[in-house]
Structures are given as structure tokens and as C-alpha cells.
Scaffold this motif. Structure first.
Motif, PDB file in Angstrom:
ATOM      1  N   ARG A  36       0.826  -1.200   0.000  1.00 13.37           N
ATOM      2  CA  ARG A  36       0.000   0.000   0.000  1.00 13.37           C
ATOM      3  C   ARG A  36       0.863   1.255   0.000  1.00 13.37           C
ATOM      4  O   ARG A  36       2.074   1.193   0.196  1.00 13.37           O
ATOM      5  N   ALA A  37       0.222   2.394  -0.201  1.00  7.72           N
ATOM      6  CA  ALA A  37       0.940   3.663  -0.056  1.00  7.72           C
ATOM      7  C   ALA A  37       1.359   3.844   1.401  1.00  7.72           C
ATOM      8  O   ALA A  37       0.637   3.421   2.315  1.00  7.72           O
ATOM      9  N   PRO A  38       2.525   4.453   1.646  1.00  9.53           N
ATOM     10  CA  PRO A  38       2.953   4.658   3.035  1.00  9.53           C
ATOM     11  C   PRO A  38       1.986   5.486   3.861  1.00  9.53           C
ATOM     12  O   PRO A  38       1.954   5.371   5.088  1.00  9.53           O
ATOM     13  N   ASP A  39       1.165   6.340   3.197  1.00  8.27           N
ATOM     14  CA  ASP A  39       0.182   7.141   3.932  1.00  8.27           C
ATOM     15  C   ASP A  39      -1.233   6.612   3.711  1.00  8.27           C
ATOM     16  O   ASP A  39      -2.202   7.381   3.679  1.00  8.27           O
ATOM     17  N   ASP A  40      -1.360   5.296   3.565  1.00  3.70           N
ATOM     18  CA  ASP A  40      -2.670   4.663   3.439  1.00  3.70           C
ATOM     19  C   ASP A  40      -3.548   5.009   4.651  1.00  3.70           C
ATOM     20  O   ASP A  40      -3.041   5.376   5.723  1.00  3.70           O
ATOM     21  N   LEU A  41      -4.853   4.893   4.482  1.00  7.15           N
ATOM     22  CA  LEU A  41      -5.761   5.137   5.611  1.00  7.15           C
ATOM     23  C   LEU A  41      -5.495   4.182   6.766  1.00  7.15           C
ATOM     24  O   LEU A  41      -5.709   4.528   7.929  1.00  7.15           O
ATOM     25  N   LEU A  42      -5.068   2.960   6.452  1.00  8.50           N
ATOM     26  CA  LEU A  42      -4.551   2.102   7.513  1.00  8.50           C
ATOM     27  C   LEU A  42      -3.210   2.680   7.982  1.00  8.50           C
ATOM     28  O   LEU A  42      -2.452   3.228   7.181  1.00  8.50           O
TER      29      LEU A  42
END
Length: 416
Positions: free
Chosen positions: A281-287
Motif C-alpha cells: 500500500r501507499a505509506p500514507d494509506d488510511l490504515l
């Protein structure tokens, strides 16, 4: 030792694939089925091989294809995507990779591609060819019980809904959804029809395990618009009559925050699932921040992902948008002579201009550092502190930071 680097033709393909398998430490026997499937997706004019004259065998492989990548603001540029790069262990340190890279990049520059892209198996290799890490990825392992989600969860709020669909449904709704995502998230690359056929099992290489249909969950908003798609597998593991099942995300794309939250909540609420592996995922994912207890999400991977090598500096910098207004004179050093020079960047919310200039340089950097900065992920201030960019005028790195950085980090969800 006489070593020839050249483009291959159809008769070279079996030997080329054997060499690629050796380079990737795969069994060096190429099934006929794989040859036919790969042949249909290859452009031989952009496929190189290195050949040993003494044996006539292929000992190095390199291939590229056309790709579109989204830059900050939603526009996209044409790039030269590099893949299938190998050199046989018997022929290392003989300049084969350098020869293949140089041929490919010069051809891409001649075509008018704005940049080259690749996914680097080893970090130290490609910096010397002008590539810089432009996007990063993070994978989390989520302890479902520790996340403390509402056990009474019964579905999305606000009138949205989640439906399970089959592969045909994915091929129906997925491409359009992904194209919408490409206008919203920089770093995303395009997906061809062939990509979707592989992703849904319609095409499979003989070397891959037999296809097992995953689960596909589609999110629709209250008005019925498809806004998200989740594909995942589950291993169905039990111990002492208690589930220890892991759900592994293959893909999760969403064009609204509501869809993204709903799909994560759905997966983390599936009965029997005790652990979720999120995929890259992106490092700033909502998780993990959407979890009541974010500590339940443990980082298992955090690494560079897509690398970018500028080929046309003005095209790259003019294609993207800038939240603030300002100007900056960049001195870009490119030993290969493809994208270097001194450029005046004048940028603002209404557009940007990047042109050659004779004005004194304010920020000096290598072409690889520009590749790391252009999608808005890397910090010019940090690179200056590392000595990888040079301030020719005090404060230039901070101005570059304000111009180039983006609110959300770029993300490339795909591998190629």
C-alpha cells in the motif's frame, strides 16, 4: 570473450526466456505454453538480448514497453517501462547491463518519452543510470482482534453497499474504475486489457501455480456508482478448532475515501479472518489510523517501489501541478546527456513553465535526484542535508520543497 547486444526476433525467444529464467533463479526449462503467452505480449523491437559468440546462447535479457504514469494534478505522461532485466551469473561485470540500458534509454528519448520507469529488485543497481526512487510502499499485518473493530458491523453507512462479484464482473467494472483512480492519484500507472486478463485468471503462465479464483468485493455508493474494488484470498487455517485464517489483499483500489474505508472495514469483519495482510500500500494509506487501535497493524514491509529516470525535464515539470507559486533555477546533471541542463521553473496553481535558461543556478542536483523529487515524494531539504543536492542560493532547497512536495504521497499499486 565476444559479447553481442542486439534486439531479438521470434526465433530467439525460447533461448531469451531460458536466460531470463536463469537470471531470476527459476528452472531453466521454458514450457511451450509460456512461450506462446509471452510472445503475444512482447514488442521484439524493444526486447534486447546479450549473446555469447562462443556458445551462441543468450546470457542477458532486457525489455521495455510504453506506459502512462499520473503526475501530481491528474495529468499523465508517457514513460518507457523497463522489465525482465537479467544477466547470467557466468557473465557478470562485463558491461552488458550498461549497454542494454544505454540503448534502451536513447531509443526512449528519441521516441519522445518523458521518463523511464522500473521496479528495482536491488536498490544499488539503477542509481548509476539516472533512476531515483519516486514511490514507496508499505505492507501491514493486521491483528483483527487487536484492532477492536465493532463486532456488530453489518455493512457500509450512508447507503453504500458491497457485493461479491466474479472475474467477469471485475473485467466489466475494474478497468473503468482504475482509469478514474489514475486521474486522482499520482504515481498510478495504466493497466492494459492483458493486465486485467492475467489478474482474473483468463491468462496464466504455465510456470504459475494452477489458478485459484480469489474473492472480489465491489463497493457501490448510494446512487449505484462503482467506487471501489477489493481482491483477496483466504488460507482457511484452523488450530484446535479455532480459526487462524489469514486474508491476503491482492488489490484494493478506490476513488473515494468512503469506498476505501468501507472495503477495509468489510475485510476486517469477515467471519473467521483473524489476520489481514494488506499487500503493498501507499505509506500514507488510511490504515492503520482507521483502526480503533492502530497498534494492531504491524509494518512488515516498507521499501522503495517505482523508480523514475527523467528523459525530458521540461515535459515532466510542466505536466504536473503545484499548490504554491514560485520560481526556481535548476541545474540538472545527467552524464548520459539525456535530460540535463539548466532550467527555469516558474510554477503555480494555474500551470507551469520550464525552459532552458542562462540565469545562475539556485539548486544543483543529479538526474536521479530529480527522478526522486518529481512526483512529490522526496524532500529536497533532506537531500540537501545528505549532500545529494546543492544549494547554489541559500533557501533554494526549502523553496523546492514548497513547490514540489504533495499533500498525499505518490503510490504505484502495480508490479511490472
Amino acid at each position: 570473450m565476444s559479447l553481442e547486444v542486439r534486439t531479438i526476433d521470434d526465433t530467439d525467444l525460447p533461448d531469451w526466456l531460458r536466460a531470463m529464467r536463469i537470471g531470476f533463479l527459476q528452472p531453466p526449462v521454458v514450457p511451450k505454453e509460456e512461450i506462446e503467452i509471452r510472445r503475444a505480449g512482447m514488442d521484439f523491437e524493444r526486447t534486447q538480448g546479450a549473446f555469447d559468440a562462443a556458445t551462441g546462447r543468450c546470457v542477458g535479457t532486457f525489455r521495455s514497453f510504453t506506459q502512462r504514469i499520473t503526475v501530481p494534478g491528474g495529468a499523465s505522461v508517457t514513460t518507457n517501462a523497463v522489465t525482465n532485466v537479467t544477466v547470467a551469473p557466468t557473465h557478470r561485470r562485463r558491461g552488458l547491463l550498461s549497454r542494454m540500458v544505454d540503448r534502451d534509454l536513447r531509443a526512449a528519448k528519441e521516441r519522445g518519452d518523458a521518463a523511464a520507469t522500473l521496479l528495482s529488485a536491488e536498490y544499488p543497481i539503477y542509481g548509476r543510470y539516472g533512476f531515483g526512487p519516486a514511490t514507496w510502499v508499505t505492507e501491514w499485518e493486521v491483528d483483527v482482534a487487536g484492532a477492536r473493530l465493532d463486532a456488530r458491523y453489518a455493512g457500509p453507512d450512508g447507503g453504500g453497499r458491497i457485493d461479491l462479484v466474479d472475474s467477469a464482473g471485475v473485467r466489466e467494472f475494474g478497468p473503468g474504475l482504475h482509469e478514474r483512480l489514475r486521474t486522482l492519484r499520482h504515481g498510478v500507472v495504466d493497466r492494459t486489457d492483458r493486465w486485467w486478463r492475467f489478474a482474473t485468471g483468463e491468462l496464466a503462465l504455465h510456470t504459475e501455480a494452477s489458478w485459484t479464483e480469489p474473492f472480489h468485493a465491489l463497493y457501490r455508493s448510494a446512487d449505484g456508482t462503482v467506487e471501489g474494488l477489493l481482491t483477496y484470498t483466504a488460507d482457511d487455517v484452523w488450530e484446535a478448532k479455532r480459526s487462524r485464517t489469514t486474508a491476503t489483499v491482492r488489490s484494493l483500489i478506490a476513488v473515494s475515501a468512503e469506498a476505501e474505508r468501507a472495503l477495509w472495514h468489510y475485510l476486517l469483519s469477515v467471519d473467521w479472518v483473524t489476520r489481514v495482510m494488506t499487500g503493498l500500500r501507499a505509506p500514507d494509506d488510511l490504515l492503520p489510523l482507521l483502526l480503533p487501535d492502530p497498534r494492531a497493524a504491524r509494518v512488515t514491509t516498507h521499501a522503495d517501489h517505482l523508480w523514475l529516470r527523467p528523459l525530458d525535464t521540461p515535459v515532466l515539470l510542466e505536466a504536473r501541478t503545484y499548490t504554491g507559486a514560485g520560481s526556481l533555477v535548476l541545474e540538472v546533471d545527467d552524464p548520459a546527456g539525456l535530460a540535463g541542463g539548466r532550467f527555469l521553473l516558474e510554477a503555480g496553481p494555474d500551470g507551469a513553465s520550464c525552459v532552458p535558461t542562462t540565469r545562475p543556478a539556485e539548486l544543483a542536483l543529479g538526474v536521479g535526484e530529480l527522478g526522486a523529487l518529481v512526483l512529490g515524494d522526496e524532500s529536497a531539504v533532506r537531500l540537501a542535508a545528505l549532500g545529494r543536492v546543492t544549494e547554489e542560493r541559500p533557501g533554494a532547497a526549502e523553496r523546492a520543497e514548497l513547490l514540489l512536495r504533495t499533500a498525499r504521497r505518490p503510490w504505484c499499486p502495480d508490479q511490472f
